[in-house]
Write an enzyme that holds these catalytic residues in place. Structure first.
Site, PDB file in Angstrom:
ATOM      1  N   TYR A  44      -7.417  14.909   0.360  1.00 23.58           N
ATOM      2  CA  TYR A  44      -8.664  14.189   0.106  1.00 23.58           C
ATOM      3  C   TYR A  44      -8.967  14.230  -1.387  1.00 23.58           C
ATOM      4  O   TYR A  44      -8.897  15.290  -2.002  1.00 23.58           O
ATOM      5  CB  TYR A  44      -9.838  14.825   0.873  1.00 23.58           C
ATOM      6  N   GLU A  46     -11.728  12.051  -3.014  1.00 18.61           N
ATOM      7  CA  GLU A  46     -12.825  11.131  -3.349  1.00 18.61           C
ATOM      8  C   GLU A  46     -13.233  11.315  -4.797  1.00 18.61           C
ATOM      9  O   GLU A  46     -13.361  12.443  -5.282  1.00 18.61           O
ATOM     10  CB  GLU A  46     -14.024  11.370  -2.431  1.00 18.61           C
ATOM     11  N   ASP A 189      -7.231 -13.769  -9.436  1.00 14.59           N
ATOM     12  CA  ASP A 189      -6.600 -13.031  -8.347  1.00 14.59           C
ATOM     13  C   ASP A 189      -5.098 -13.325  -8.447  1.00 14.59           C
ATOM     14  O   ASP A 189      -4.632 -14.358  -7.990  1.00 14.59           O
ATOM     15  CB  ASP A 189      -7.188 -13.519  -7.021  1.00 14.59           C
ATOM     16  N   THR A 215      -2.667  -7.774  -5.473  1.00 17.71           N
ATOM     17  CA  THR A 215      -1.976  -6.885  -4.548  1.00 17.71           C
ATOM     18  C   THR A 215      -0.848  -6.234  -5.344  1.00 17.71           C
ATOM     19  O   THR A 215      -0.503  -6.690  -6.437  1.00 17.71           O
ATOM     20  CB  THR A 215      -1.331  -7.673  -3.381  1.00 17.71           C
ATOM     21  N   LYS A 218       3.579  -7.823  -3.372  1.00 16.95           N
ATOM     22  CA  LYS A 218       4.234  -9.139  -3.307  1.00 16.95           C
ATOM     23  C   LYS A 218       5.312  -9.177  -4.397  1.00 16.95           C
ATOM     24  O   LYS A 218       6.232  -8.391  -4.325  1.00 16.95           O
ATOM     25  CB  LYS A 218       3.173 -10.223  -3.405  1.00 16.95           C
ATOM     26  N   ARG A 224       2.122  -1.575  -0.164  1.00 15.98           N
ATOM     27  CA  ARG A 224       1.008  -2.418   0.243  1.00 15.98           C
ATOM     28  C   ARG A 224      -0.301  -1.854  -0.333  1.00 15.98           C
ATOM     29  O   ARG A 224      -0.669  -0.722  -0.021  1.00 15.98           O
ATOM     30  CB  ARG A 224       0.961  -2.384   1.769  1.00 15.98           C
TER      31      ARG A 224
HETATM   32  C1  PLP Z   1      -2.186 -11.782  -0.344  1.00 22.15           C
HETATM   33  C2  PLP Z   1      -3.392 -12.197  -1.073  1.00 22.15           C
HETATM   34  C3  PLP Z   1      -4.574 -11.451  -1.012  1.00 22.15           C
HETATM   35  C4  PLP Z   1      -4.848 -10.347  -0.004  1.00 22.15           C
HETATM   36  O1  PLP Z   1      -4.019  -9.313   0.092  1.00 22.15           O
HETATM   37  P1  PLP Z   1      -4.082  -8.310   1.334  1.00 22.15           P
HETATM   38  O2  PLP Z   1      -3.442  -7.087   0.775  1.00 22.15           O
HETATM   39  O3  PLP Z   1      -3.336  -8.968   2.438  1.00 22.15           O
HETATM   40  O4  PLP Z   1      -5.516  -8.090   1.689  1.00 22.15           O
HETATM   41  C5  PLP Z   1      -5.626 -11.829  -1.825  1.00 22.15           C
HETATM   42  N1  PLP Z   1      -5.528 -12.887  -2.645  1.00 22.15           N
HETATM   43  C6  PLP Z   1      -4.421 -13.656  -2.700  1.00 22.15           C
HETATM   44  C7  PLP Z   1      -4.399 -14.825  -3.634  1.00 22.15           C
HETATM   45  C8  PLP Z   1      -3.322 -13.342  -1.920  1.00 22.15           C
HETATM   46  O5  PLP Z   1      -2.248 -14.131  -1.945  1.00 22.15           O
END
Ligand code: PLP
Length: 402
Positions: A44, A46, A189, A215, A218, A224
């Site tokens: 933990y 936090e 994003d 993220t 990807k 993840r």
């Molecule tokens: C994949 C994605 C997310 C969300 O990711 P998660 O880990 O699945 O919640 C947010 N924004 C964009 C543009 C994405 O392609």
């Protein structure tokens, strides 16, 4: 429990035997997987390095600080938070850090390539904020002129760019200047393109963006999870407070350790080569479809869209299901101005980040496109297509060999 481990073995077999073309997936290194599955999950922690609510965080602090420092170096940025559990959580935290409930946000809709968290009616983002959308031109690229007009008209508090199914380079400088003009925050994003940016194949959102989310699983090829970046001391203070105690509890330090390893890997010269190969493979596959007479988008990234309805007379949903019978994994995806419903769609999204990690070359990308084209246009049957997939997969590395 024995069954669980048997299922992991079956999933491993599936991953090894197939061609993974889902644009949001990738294969992690052994070190990343080791850290993600490590004893760090027991702790933990936090709070933040040096400011924890639990004792015994000496080593954890060093691990999290290493992740923060590597991430800052990777994107050349002043401040980073590595605790968001996912991309969606990162977006939720980022919005809440700079917006009040009900504030106006201007984003691209899900149907045109945005993400659920960019104001989809079924998502928290549309319930918490007043959502407006900009759109694409007929050629599938962002209509920057119309974006500016919309921004001047509605005066949003935040403009968001960065998408899930957009195959072209995003002009961050232009959107950033529109945000400045209307007094909005500019949020990026970069969930899909973080690896491309780190590898030098896509311009960076900095210095134009005020706040950047992503993220890590990807194109960045980490575990993840999510991250938030900014150059503003004022914004990072709000982000840190909104992440914990605002929205999350204990951070996943095993995942943060794995994130740190993936940032380290992305800083190595080989990562640049990998990303260049991803972009080349994707471009080659898109061009192959077009040459064969299919209707595919062009691409400047790791993904493109294939119009299966116009090319083969089948919906995206049916194409996805058919390809699964020959061990090719894809996802149905709305095309710009699609007249089918989101769970049917007129096409599929194809990405080459994952197969390139397994060592796919340009020749492999051409063969991948040809197999899909020959099979969906019924030039070959499933038996023949499966044989060709097996041949191609036999040239790739096993998913746990790196
Ligand atoms: C994949 C994605 C997310 C969300 O990711 P998660 O880990 O699945 O919640 C947010 N924004 C964009 C543009 C994405 O392609």
């Amino acid at each position: 429990m024995k069954k669980l481990f048997e299922l992991v073995e079956l999933e491993k077999k599936r991953q090894n035997e197939g061609l993974e073309l889902i644009a949001s997936e990738n294969f992690t290194s052994e070190k990343v997987r080791k850290l993600a599955g490590s004893i760090l999950t027991n702790k933990y922690a936090e709070g933040y390095p040096g400011k924890r609510y639990y004792g015994g965080c000496h080593y954890i602090d060093e691990i999290e600080q290493t992740a923060i420092d590597l991430l800052k170096e990777l994107f050349g940025v002043n401040y980073a938070n590595v605790q968001p559990h996912s991309g969606s959580s990162a977006n939720m935290i980022a919005y809440a850090s700079v917006l009040n409930l009900g504030d106006k946000i201007l984003t691209l809709s899900l149907n045109e390539g945005g993400h659920l968290t960019h104001g989809s009616p079924v998502n928290f983002s549309s319930k918490h904020y007043d959502v407006y959308h900009y759109g694409l031109k007929d050629d599938g690229t962002i209509d920057y002129e119309a974006l500016r007009e919309k921004a001047l008209e509605i005066k949003p508090k935040l403009i968001l760019a960065g998408f899930s199914a957009y195959p072209y380079i995003i002009d961050f400088a232009t959107i950033g200047s529109i945000a400045k003009e209307v007094g909005a925050y500019f949020m990026v994003d970069m969930a899909h393109i973080a690896g491309l940016i780190a590898g030098g194949a896509h311009p960076s959102p900095f210095p134009y963006a005020d706040i950047v989310t992503s993220t890590t699983h990807k194109t960045l090829r980490g575990p993840r999870g999510g991250i938030i970046l900014t150059n503003s001391e004022e914004i990072i203070k709000k982000v840190n407070f909104m992440c914990f105690p605002g929205m999350q509890g204990g951070p996943l330090e095993n995942i943060i350790g794995a994130k740190a390893q993936s940032f380290y890997e992305a800083l190595q010269p080989e990562f640049k080569k990998y990303i260049a190969q991803v972009v080349e493979n994707t471009k080659t596959a898109s061009e192959t479809f077009i040459k064969l007479g299919a209707e595919a988008s062009k691409t400047e990234t790791h993904l493109f869209l294939l119009n299966t309805k116009k090319s083969y007379g089948i919906t995206g949903k049916d194409a996805e299901a058919l390809l699964e019978t020959i061990k090719i994994t894809t996802n149905k995806n709305m095309l710009p101005k699609d007249d089918e419903r989101p769970n049917t769609t007129s096409g599929i999204r194809l990405g080459f980040a994952a197969v390139t990690t397994r060592g796919m070359t340009k020749e492999g990308a051409i063969e991948t496109a040809k197999i899909i084209h020959d099979f969906l246009s019924k030039r070959i049957n499933a038996t023949e297509a499966n044989k060709r997939v097996d041949n191609l997969v036999s040239t790739l590395r096993a998913i746990d060999s790196f």
